[in-house]
Design a protein around this motif. Structure first.
Motif, PDB file in Angstrom:
ATOM      1  N   ALA A 336      22.890  -6.951 -26.029  1.00 51.53           N
ATOM      2  CA  ALA A 336      24.459  -7.644 -26.587  1.00 51.53           C
ATOM      3  C   ALA A 336      25.918  -6.593 -27.493  1.00 51.53           C
ATOM      4  CB  ALA A 336      24.495  -9.341 -27.061  1.00 51.53           C
ATOM      5  N   GLU A 337      24.961  -6.227 -28.254  1.00 49.87           N
ATOM      6  CA  GLU A 337      25.881  -5.133 -29.306  1.00 49.87           C
ATOM      7  C   GLU A 337      25.763  -3.813 -28.349  1.00 49.87           C
ATOM      8  OE1 GLU A 337      25.484  -6.990 -33.724  1.00 49.87           O
ATOM      9  OE2 GLU A 337      24.049  -4.704 -33.164  1.00 49.87           O
ATOM     10  N   THR A 338      24.327  -3.321 -27.948  1.00 45.04           N
ATOM     11  CA  THR A 338      24.596  -2.130 -27.521  1.00 45.04           C
ATOM     12  C   THR A 338      24.313  -1.790 -26.291  1.00 45.04           C
ATOM     13  OG1 THR A 338      22.553  -1.851 -28.354  1.00 45.04           O
ATOM     14  CG2 THR A 338      23.966  -1.022 -29.914  1.00 45.04           C
ATOM     15  N   GLY A 339      24.175  -2.633 -25.411  1.00 41.98           N
ATOM     16  CA  GLY A 339      23.958  -2.409 -23.728  1.00 41.98           C
ATOM     17  C   GLY A 339      22.714  -3.181 -23.370  1.00 41.98           C
ATOM     18  N   ILE A 340      22.811  -3.290 -22.238  1.00 44.04           N
ATOM     19  CA  ILE A 340      21.403  -3.801 -20.930  1.00 44.04           C
ATOM     20  C   ILE A 340      20.480  -2.366 -21.215  1.00 44.04           C
ATOM     21  CG2 ILE A 340      20.265  -4.425 -19.279  1.00 44.04           C
ATOM     22  CD1 ILE A 340      22.723  -6.138 -18.446  1.00 44.04           C
ATOM     23  N   PRO A 341      20.685  -2.013 -21.358  1.00 51.96           N
ATOM     24  CA  PRO A 341      19.879   0.205 -21.186  1.00 51.96           C
ATOM     25  C   PRO A 341      19.276  -0.353 -22.624  1.00 51.96           C
ATOM     26  CG  PRO A 341      21.775   0.453 -19.977  1.00 51.96           C
ATOM     27  CD  PRO A 341      22.097  -1.246 -20.794  1.00 51.96           C
ATOM     28  N   ALA A 342      19.853   0.065 -23.800  1.00 55.11           N
ATOM     29  CA  ALA A 342      19.855  -0.169 -24.930  1.00 55.11           C
ATOM     30  C   ALA A 342      18.480  -1.275 -25.546  1.00 55.11           C
ATOM     31  CB  ALA A 342      20.419  -0.061 -25.949  1.00 55.11           C
ATOM     32  N   GLY A 343      18.899  -2.031 -25.049  1.00 57.39           N
ATOM     33  CA  GLY A 343      17.562  -3.705 -25.080  1.00 57.39           C
ATOM     34  C   GLY A 343      16.652  -3.286 -24.282  1.00 57.39           C
ATOM     35  N   LEU A 344      16.448  -2.414 -22.536  1.00 57.34           N
ATOM     36  CA  LEU A 344      15.767  -2.388 -22.275  1.00 57.34           C
ATOM     37  C   LEU A 344      14.125  -0.996 -22.703  1.00 57.34           C
ATOM     38  CD1 LEU A 344      16.714  -2.832 -18.751  1.00 57.34           C
ATOM     39  CD2 LEU A 344      15.216  -4.335 -19.864  1.00 57.34           C
ATOM     40  N   MET A 345      14.836  -0.316 -23.374  1.00 57.82           N
ATOM     41  CA  MET A 345      14.551   0.629 -24.004  1.00 57.82           C
ATOM     42  C   MET A 345      13.677   0.328 -25.407  1.00 57.82           C
ATOM     43  SD  MET A 345      17.342   4.061 -24.926  1.00 57.82           S
ATOM     44  CE  MET A 345      17.915   5.033 -22.710  1.00 57.82           C
ATOM     45  N   LEU A 346      14.170  -0.948 -26.467  1.00 61.17           N
ATOM     46  CA  LEU A 346      13.844  -1.126 -27.574  1.00 61.17           C
ATOM     47  C   LEU A 346      12.474  -2.291 -26.659  1.00 61.17           C
ATOM     48  CD1 LEU A 346      13.595  -1.966 -29.938  1.00 61.17           C
ATOM     49  CD2 LEU A 346      14.867  -3.931 -29.781  1.00 61.17           C
ATOM     50  N   LEU A 347      12.271  -2.574 -25.692  1.00 63.78           N
ATOM     51  CA  LEU A 347      11.362  -3.836 -25.075  1.00 63.78           C
ATOM     52  C   LEU A 347      10.458  -2.708 -24.952  1.00 63.78           C
ATOM     53  CD1 LEU A 347      13.089  -6.250 -22.811  1.00 63.78           C
ATOM     54  CD2 LEU A 347      11.817  -6.539 -24.658  1.00 63.78           C
ATOM     55  N   ALA A 348      10.462  -1.097 -24.089  1.00 66.35           N
ATOM     56  CA  ALA A 348      10.115  -0.750 -23.160  1.00 66.35           C
ATOM     57  C   ALA A 348       9.288   0.091 -24.261  1.00 66.35           C
ATOM     58  CB  ALA A 348      10.937   0.657 -22.750  1.00 66.35           C
ATOM     59  N   ILE A 349       9.638   0.536 -25.563  1.00 68.64           N
ATOM     60  CA  ILE A 349       8.919   1.019 -27.338  1.00 68.64           C
ATOM     61  C   ILE A 349       7.818   0.205 -27.369  1.00 68.64           C
ATOM     62  CG2 ILE A 349       9.624   1.941 -29.557  1.00 68.64           C
ATOM     63  CD1 ILE A 349      12.677   2.343 -28.439  1.00 68.64           C
ATOM     64  N   PHE A 350       8.068  -0.522 -28.113  1.00 68.70           N
ATOM     65  CA  PHE A 350       7.153  -1.851 -27.739  1.00 68.70           C
ATOM     66  C   PHE A 350       5.979  -2.193 -26.591  1.00 68.70           C
ATOM     67  CE2 PHE A 350      10.504  -3.306 -30.824  1.00 68.70           C
ATOM     68  CZ  PHE A 350      10.038  -2.903 -32.006  1.00 68.70           C
ATOM     69  N   ALA A 351       6.695  -2.058 -25.948  1.00 71.80           N
ATOM     70  CA  ALA A 351       5.290  -2.402 -24.697  1.00 71.80           C
ATOM     71  C   ALA A 351       4.196  -1.157 -24.773  1.00 71.80           C
ATOM     72  CB  ALA A 351       5.689  -2.417 -23.213  1.00 71.80           C
ATOM     73  N   LEU A 352       5.039   0.274 -25.043  1.00 65.20           N
ATOM     74  CA  LEU A 352       4.611   1.652 -24.478  1.00 65.20           C
ATOM     75  C   LEU A 352       3.548   1.630 -25.828  1.00 65.20           C
ATOM     76  CD1 LEU A 352       3.959   4.246 -22.891  1.00 65.20           C
ATOM     77  CD2 LEU A 352       5.693   5.101 -24.190  1.00 65.20           C
ATOM     78  N   ALA A 353       4.027   1.271 -27.017  1.00 60.25           N
ATOM     79  CA  ALA A 353       2.808   1.467 -27.997  1.00 60.25           C
ATOM     80  C   ALA A 353       1.920   0.371 -28.123  1.00 60.25           C
ATOM     81  CB  ALA A 353       3.777   0.906 -29.796  1.00 60.25           C
ATOM     82  N   VAL A 354       1.773  -0.526 -27.709  1.00 55.52           N
ATOM     83  CA  VAL A 354       1.429  -1.709 -27.545  1.00 55.52           C
ATOM     84  C   VAL A 354      -0.224  -1.203 -25.787  1.00 55.52           C
ATOM     85  CG1 VAL A 354       0.017  -4.142 -26.736  1.00 55.52           C
ATOM     86  CG2 VAL A 354       1.843  -3.617 -28.269  1.00 55.52           C
ATOM     87  N   TRP A 355       0.189  -0.667 -25.012  1.00 52.58           N
ATOM     88  CA  TRP A 355      -0.470   0.229 -24.553  1.00 52.58           C
ATOM     89  C   TRP A 355      -1.177   1.000 -24.865  1.00 52.58           C
ATOM     90  CZ3 TRP A 355       0.154   4.951 -21.726  1.00 52.58           C
ATOM     91  CH2 TRP A 355      -0.520   5.263 -20.363  1.00 52.58           C
ATOM     92  N   LYS A 356      -1.093   2.161 -25.389  1.00 55.85           N
ATOM     93  CA  LYS A 356      -1.602   3.325 -26.138  1.00 55.85           C
ATOM     94  C   LYS A 356      -2.498   2.670 -26.829  1.00 55.85           C
ATOM     95  CE  LYS A 356      -1.076   6.480 -25.163  1.00 55.85           C
ATOM     96  NZ  LYS A 356      -1.718   7.143 -24.354  1.00 55.85           N
ATOM     97  N   LEU A 357      -2.265   1.869 -27.084  1.00 52.98           N
ATOM     98  CA  LEU A 357      -2.839   1.222 -28.777  1.00 52.98           C
ATOM     99  C   LEU A 357      -4.795   0.178 -28.173  1.00 52.98           C
ATOM    100  CD1 LEU A 357      -0.319  -0.660 -31.911  1.00 52.98           C
ATOM    101  CD2 LEU A 357      -1.903   1.437 -31.830  1.00 52.98           C
ATOM    102  N   ARG A 358      -4.115  -0.048 -26.921  1.00 53.52           N
ATOM    103  CA  ARG A 358      -4.963  -0.460 -26.080  1.00 53.52           C
ATOM    104  C   ARG A 358      -5.897   0.340 -25.921  1.00 53.52           C
ATOM    105  NH1 ARG A 358      -5.070  -5.849 -24.439  1.00 53.52           N
ATOM    106  NH2 ARG A 358      -7.235  -5.705 -24.392  1.00 53.52           N
ATOM    107  N   ARG A 359      -5.529   1.723 -24.973  1.00 48.16           N
ATOM    108  CA  ARG A 359      -6.540   2.894 -24.519  1.00 48.16           C
ATOM    109  C   ARG A 359      -6.951   3.829 -26.081  1.00 48.16           C
ATOM    110  NH1 ARG A 359      -3.390   7.001 -21.527  1.00 48.16           N
ATOM    111  NH2 ARG A 359      -5.564   7.534 -20.927  1.00 48.16           N
TER     112      ARG A 359
END
Length: 436
Positions: A336-359
């Motif tokens: 809401a504050e910084t745009g939908i692309p920023a929100g998706l980036m935030l989600l992608a950061i945590f998703a990528l981090a968890v995926w990497k930890l599983r690997r």
């Protein structure tokens, strides 16, 4: 006065020590940022002790980078996404209507982001990773101990309704909010749990394990329903990561018995209201703030309404929301504050981090000499589960612990990759750092 002088002297000594070993200064910074002893014992106006030591660490780090002593944070996808998120925030801040709120937000975020990149750069060995893990565990365990002391010995919770609040509640400290404080305690539980498996020294192992009931009890004393939910799910997740049936059953039973023994009638009554969200004013208030956030996204999809500006527009986008009220959801608020692309980036950061930890877990379980990396990855993954659940119900724009968890994730992947290049220490060489 004497304790304040001693505190400043200790920070000065740490600053000088940082000139020789910036990792030591980094540990001191995170003690001040997470445990907040300055808000408990050394209050003397706006001390900014963590800023002072952080500035020294960053200065030494930057000089070493210029001289080529280290390679910097690297160009991993997590770092790139994180930098992109910062750029969206900065552009949004420049276009915000309330510049004061926008740049206050950016100042806080920029400081934590800078220390994130410093941490990723400096934590490049197993020993340094262990040092910061123990610093994090000790800081969070200290908060659990302080919370129980505050409640049972001092007899003061600090919250508006008598519940347990965080350090500095008398003066509006950085983690005084009971929900923010409770989430830090919740993250501390899997951290201390896996320190028990990572460490070899019996004193450290059993001390970490013994702190878990204190952390759990302090979470319940905060009366935070979302933190309780995160604690239960995060603890269950952590036990599942043990992979062996006997430890899973043993710690699972102990965990259930501990919760049953600690939950009082007031806490139980508070928790049971979760299923009555449609009749709970607090839950309905959250739903209304989420509606306002989605409407902001609809009208300002690219750059949002401005970094730190959600509260300025909350009542305009939903009359049922008070002006100045936050979204109670970090992901919605970011978009809401910084745009939908920023929100998706935030989600992608945590998703990528968890995926990497599983690997990392898959790559390090079989070899005994890399089992520490497995448990470290499981610790970070379980901590992220606690954080993500909390972020769904509370706005956490300045939750520095999440930045540290991300930094340790990237650092762990790089350390594991380095270890994989040494066949004598690695039974199944796999590349696990490129995508961290």
């Amino acid at each position: 006065m004497i304790s304040q002088i001693v505190a400043y002297f200790a920070v000065a000594v740490a600053g000088v020590w940082t000139l020789r070993s910036p990792v030591i200064g980094l540990g001191v910074y995170y003690v001040l940022a997470l445990a907040r002893p300055q808000d408990i014992y050394w209050w003397w106006g706006e001390t900014h002790l963590s800023y002072a030591i952080g500035a020294v660490v960053c200065g030494v780090w930057l000089l070493a980078w210029i001289q080529g002593s280290h390679g910097g944070p690297g160009k991993s996808p997590v770092n790139i996404l994180f930098f992109g998120l910062l750029m969206f925030k900065a552009i949004s801040a420049m276009l915000a209507a309330d510049q004061t709120a926008a740049w206050y937000h950016m100042e806080k975020v920029a400081k934590m982001a800078l220390l994130y990149f410093v941490t990723v750069s400096l934590v490049d060995t197993k020993e340094r990773f262990r040092w910061l893990t123990l610093v994090m565990a000790a800081s969070l365990a200290f908060l659990g101990l302080w919370g129980n002391w505050q409640w049972y010995v001092e007899g003061v919770g600090g919250g508006l309704l008598g519940e347990l609040a965080g350090p500095g509640w008398e003066r509006g400290g950085a983690i005084a909010d009971r929900n923010l404080f409770a989430y830090m305690l919740t993250v501390g539980m899997p951290v201390c749990f896996f320190v028990f498996f990572i460490e070899s020294a019996p004193g450290i192992r059993w001390l970490a394990l013994g702190c878990i009931p204190l952390l759990a009890n302090a979470v319940m004393l905060s009366f935070s329903r979302a933190a309780f939910l995160a604690m239960v799910i995060g603890s269950f997740w952590a036990v599942l990561r043990l992979r062996r049936v006997v430890p899973m059953l043993g710690f699972g039973v102990l965990g259930v018995l501990m919760l049953c023994g600690l939950v009082g009638s007031e806490v139980a009554a508070r928790v049971m209201t979760i299923q009555e969200y449609d009749q709970d004013s607090s839950a309905q208030e959250r739903l209304e703030t989420w509606k306002a956030g989605f409407r902001m996204m609809g009208e300002h999809p690219l750059l949002g309404v401005g970094a730190g500006n959600y509260g300025r527009y909350s009542s305009l986008y939903n009359p049922n929301v008070r002006e100045g009220q936050l979204t109670h959801n970090e992901f919605i608020e970011t978009a809401a504050e910084t745009g939908i692309p920023a929100g998706l980036m935030l989600l992608a950061i945590f998703a990528l981090a968890v995926w990497k930890l599983r690997r990392i877990q898959k790559a390090t379980w079989l070899a005994t000499e890399t089992r520490w990396a497995y448990y470290s990855a499981a610790m970070l993954e379980s901590a992220f589960v606690c954080y993500i659940i909390g972020a769904m119900f509370v706005s956490l724009p300045y939750f520095e612990l999440s930045y540290l968890l991300l930094a340790l994730t990237v650092s762990l992947a790089r350390i594991v990759e380095k270890t994989a290049a040494e066949p004598r220490n690695w039974s199944q060489p796999q590349s696990v750092a490129q995508n961290a």
